[in-house]
Design an enzyme around this catalytic site. Structure first.
Site, PDB file in Angstrom:
ATOM      1  CD  GLU A 176      28.133  -1.092  -7.290  1.00  0.00           C
ATOM      2  OE1 GLU A 176      27.905  -0.625  -8.092  1.00  0.00           O
ATOM      3  OE2 GLU A 176      27.391  -1.276  -6.037  1.00  0.00           O
ATOM      4  CG  HIS A 221      25.049   0.846  -4.781  1.00  0.00           C
ATOM      5  ND1 HIS A 221      25.887  -0.011  -5.758  1.00  0.00           N
ATOM      6  CD2 HIS A 221      24.003   1.603  -5.272  1.00  0.00           C
ATOM      7  CE1 HIS A 221      24.875   0.096  -6.822  1.00  0.00           C
ATOM      8  NE2 HIS A 221      24.125   1.171  -7.001  1.00  0.00           N
ATOM      9  CE1 TYR A 248      17.386  -0.763 -14.504  1.00  0.00           C
ATOM     10  CE2 TYR A 248      16.641   0.950 -13.901  1.00  0.00           C
ATOM     11  CZ  TYR A 248      16.311  -0.150 -13.617  1.00  0.00           C
ATOM     12  OH  TYR A 248      15.771  -0.740 -12.301  1.00  0.00           O
ATOM     13  CD  GLN A 289       9.335   3.512  -5.097  1.00  0.00           C
ATOM     14  OE1 GLN A 289       9.720   3.048  -5.614  1.00  0.00           O
ATOM     15  NE2 GLN A 289       9.644   5.008  -5.521  1.00  0.00           N
ATOM     16  CB  THR A 339      -1.337  -0.078   1.008  1.00  0.00           C
ATOM     17  OG1 THR A 339      -0.149  -0.279   2.755  1.00  0.00           O
ATOM     18  CG2 THR A 339      -2.219  -0.673   1.145  1.00  0.00           C
ATOM     19  N   GLY A 340       2.610   1.264  -0.012  1.00  0.00           N
ATOM     20  CA  GLY A 340       2.894   2.392   0.003  1.00  0.00           C
ATOM     21  C   GLY A 340       3.195   2.786  -1.687  1.00  0.00           C
ATOM     22  CB  ILE A 391      12.762  -3.356  -4.138  1.00  0.00           C
ATOM     23  CG1 ILE A 391      11.996  -4.416  -5.097  1.00  0.00           C
ATOM     24  CG2 ILE A 391      13.381  -1.847  -5.014  1.00  0.00           C
ATOM     25  CD1 ILE A 391      12.716  -4.440  -5.710  1.00  0.00           C
ATOM     26  CB  THR A 392      14.335  -2.033   0.844  1.00  0.00           C
ATOM     27  OG1 THR A 392      13.047  -2.559   0.991  1.00  0.00           O
ATOM     28  CG2 THR A 392      13.771  -1.341   1.959  1.00  0.00           C
ATOM     29  CD  GLU A 393      17.853   3.519  -2.195  1.00  0.00           C
ATOM     30  OE1 GLU A 393      19.063   3.540  -1.770  1.00  0.00           O
ATOM     31  OE2 GLU A 393      17.173   3.753  -3.046  1.00  0.00           O
TER      32      GLU A 393
END
Lengths: 362, 288
Positions: free
Chosen positions: B213, B247, B163, B19, B16-17, B100-102
């Site tokens: 990276e 990151h 991407y 995102q 429901t957020g 997905i959360t950061e």
């Protein structure tokens, strides 16, 4: 964020790790309040966040009678470029032997990892290089709340058993304070028992809030402003400002600048879904850095909309030339807006970077 | 198709957020376009009974899993609660969580991953864009319009850079089997080694692009673990030591994990490493 020694010692103490008796002062005058508490010999320690503080002259053993003079000297003396706002004045311990212990998170095993050496002190890095076998390691499941006994026996080897409870307490402090690093160097044995003579604690930036820490002191003022806006930002010292979305793409843009012999001035990732206002703030932030001659905006719009980015760039109204590469969501609208104001737009990362390097070096 | 296919039933935690809701609609749009099942239920504690873009929301993963045939969760829960949500999904018997959360505190990630492993649940992420098998399944936030089906696997620690690379591959006519963003945190679930193991079992995948990276040495471990032909790219040759490049995991620490030494180690293993993203398609073509 790195804590200062006295802050780390406060936390260690709460978890049952013995630390030397000490007083924290913000000026030499404050020492007069504590004279009765000091023994004949004390250690005055500059509370600055630098490695190799002792060798750089930031730690001085002195007589009680000279403590004010020593403190006055240390308040005025920069240690590796940093001047202390606080000093820690401690009792001088009757040290018998120095050990080293630290706890980190090991990326490879995804577990806490303890390092222990039977020779501690200022030369531990040299020891790690010349005699890596002297450092013993142990890692174990993060779901355990104590260091398992077999791992403790492995770590300690022939070192005194009484160090075990201190290492366990350090593990508790490490977990409870969301630490990325908890270190005692040296961990010392004395005639009166075991003490943490020094203390180092780095708290995970993602956990500062729940640790009750409101200001990340590791940041420069501009980095702090960036953080408040939710940008990832790192200051470098080149001439080309860089704004991108996504850490990888932004880092790759920096690399391409270096590849073409240009010098990036910064790393700024605006994050996902940046609107007009955030882009404006980002452009102004980078435009305000001394030495920036040209700015690259490299954005791959997914959640981020190119027309919002374009409006943000225009509203920023900065002096430096802004060269853009916009691709993805609402690309055509974005380009149309920038074209109206005469902004330079190129289609690939490659082209933008080459144009910027040419201009910055001209 | 190494993490699921059209038949995979997906739930979204943090449904429901902003995102969560937005990406439920994008994931289901993609599922409809390829004839897949997509997101069948959402979870937000205290918001059970609502619907988000037509998807029913439950208070717990257990309730959602009882009502719907689902094996996979995509997580959009805020950082402070995400570790707990991973454990909830694992204990409810799900096979896969894509986080997905950061900004998850690393102690939380570490504990949640250890717990998930005990429960036999695989975790991708956190701090990742998720995974996309073009033409089959999208779990997470990757824009599918840049991708096309094919036989090259892509693994990356970074979102937008993925991407960029996928865009270069597609423009060069090279399609992708599955694209996996493993995440930019120091502690992550699926590593290069784990994903490469799956690619090796996948009959569709003939070569892999590995996008790394600065920080750690997971790239080298990955490259050493597989027999599949690999093309590498490592971001961060211009990154200074001890500074976090966006990151949480992209940081050169104690002289370890800098890009140049990573590149030279990969090269010495016989892995061709691109100097810039635009060189990747040509290097891939040589391997196919």
């Amino acid at each position: 964020m790195k804590l200062l020694e006295f802050e780390a010692k406060d936390i260690f103490k709460k978890h049952g790790i013995p630390v030397p008796e000490g007083k924290v002062v913000k000026s030499p005058d404050e020492l007069y309040l504590h004279m009765d508490d000091f023994a004949d010999e004390v250690v005055v320690k500059s509370q600055v966040d630098v490695g190799g503080r002792g060798k750089a002259g930031g730690i001085i053993v002195t007589k009680k009678a000279d403590v004010v003079a020593t403190a006055t000297h240390l308040f005025k003396t920069p240690i590796k470029g940093l001047t202390a706002k606080t000093l820690l004045v401690e009792e001088k311990l009757p040290i018998e032997h120095e050990y080293y212990v630290s706890i980190t998170i090991d990326r490879a095993t995804r577990q806490p990892m303890i390092l222990f050496a039977e020779t501690g002190g200022v030369d531990i890095e040299e020891t790690a290089r010349t005699n890596p076998g002297a450092l013993r390691r142990a890692s174990f499941s993060p779901l355990l709340t104590e260091v398992p006994g077999y791992q403790m026996r492995h770590l300690l080897g022939s070192a005194p058993r009484e160090l075990g409870p201190v290492i366990n307490a350090l593990y508790h402090a490490f977990c409870a304070s969301d630490a990325l690093l908890a270190e005692i160097n040296p961990l010392v044995t004395t005639t009166r028992g075991v003490y943490a003579a020094d203390a180092k604690l780095i708290v995970d930036d993602n956990a500062l809030k729940r640790q009750g820490i409101t200001v990340n002191r590791d940041l420069t003022p501009r980095e702090r402003e960036a953080e408040e806006n939710g940008f990832s930002y790192v200051e470098l010292d080149g001439t080309i400002g860089v704004i991108g979305n996504g850490a990888g793409l932004t880092m790759s843009t920096l690399d391409l600048i270096t590849h073409y012999n240009g010098r990036p001035a910064n790393f700024l990732d605006v994050g996902g879904g940046a609107g007009r206002e955030r882009v404006m703030k980002a452009v102004r932030l980078v435009g305000g850095m001394p030495g920036v001659r040209v700015i690259i905006v490299n954005l791959l719009g997914g959640i981020t909309r190119c027309d919002e980015v374009a409006r943000g760039i225009i509203e920023a109204g900065i002096d430096q030339h802004v060269i853009t590469r916009l691709a993805g969501t609402n690309e055509e609208e974005g380009k149309a807006i920038l074209a109206k104001y005469g902004y330079q737009m190129l289609d690939t990362m490659e082209e933008v970077v080459r144009a910027a390097v040419e201009e910055a070096e001209a | 198709m190494i993490y699921g296919d059209k038949s995979t039933g997906v739930i979204v935690q943090g449904a429901t957020g902003n995102q969560g809701a937005f990406h439920i609609s994008l994931m289901n749009e993609y599922a409809r376009s390829v004839g897949g099942r997509g997101v069948v239920a959402g979870v937000t504690p205290g918001k059970g009974g609502q619907t988000v873009h037509g998807v029913p929301v439950y208070d717990s993963v257990r309730e959602a899993a009882e009502e719907h045939d689902c094996t996979t969760s995509v997580l959009f829960v805020p950082g402070f609660a995400a570790g707990d949500s991973i454990m909830e999904a694992a204990s409810a018997g799900l096979d896969l969580v894509v986080a997905i959360t950061e900004g998850i505190p690393v102690h939380d990630t570490m504990k949640a991953l250890a717990f998930a492993q005990m429960e036999g649940c695989c975790v991708i992420g956190p701090n990742c864009p998720g995974t996309l098998s073009p033409g089959e399944l999208k779990l997470g936030i990757m824009p599918p319009q840049l991708a096309m089906p094919g036989n090259v696997g892509v693994i990356s620690r970074s979102g937008t850079l993925t991407y960029e690379v996928v865009n270069e591959l597609t423009r060069a006519g090279i399609g992708q089997s599955t694209i996996v963003g493993i995440g930019g945190d120091p502690i992550i679930g699926q590593t290069f080694v784990d994903v490469l193991e799956r690619f090796e079992q996948d009959p569709q995948t003939k070569a892999v692009v590995l996008i790394g990276e600065v920080g750690g040495n997971l790239e080298e471990e990955g490259a050493a673990s597989t027999t599949l032909p690999i093309v590498g790219y490592v971001a961060g040759v211009s990154a200074p030591p001890e500074k976090r490049m966006g990151h949480a995991g992209a940081i050169i620490e104690g002289g370890e994990g800098d890009a140049r030494s990573k590149i030279s180690r990969l090269t010495s293993m016989g892995v061709p490493v691109a100097g810039k993203p635009s060189e990747i398609p040509a290097l891939v073509r040589e391997l196919l």
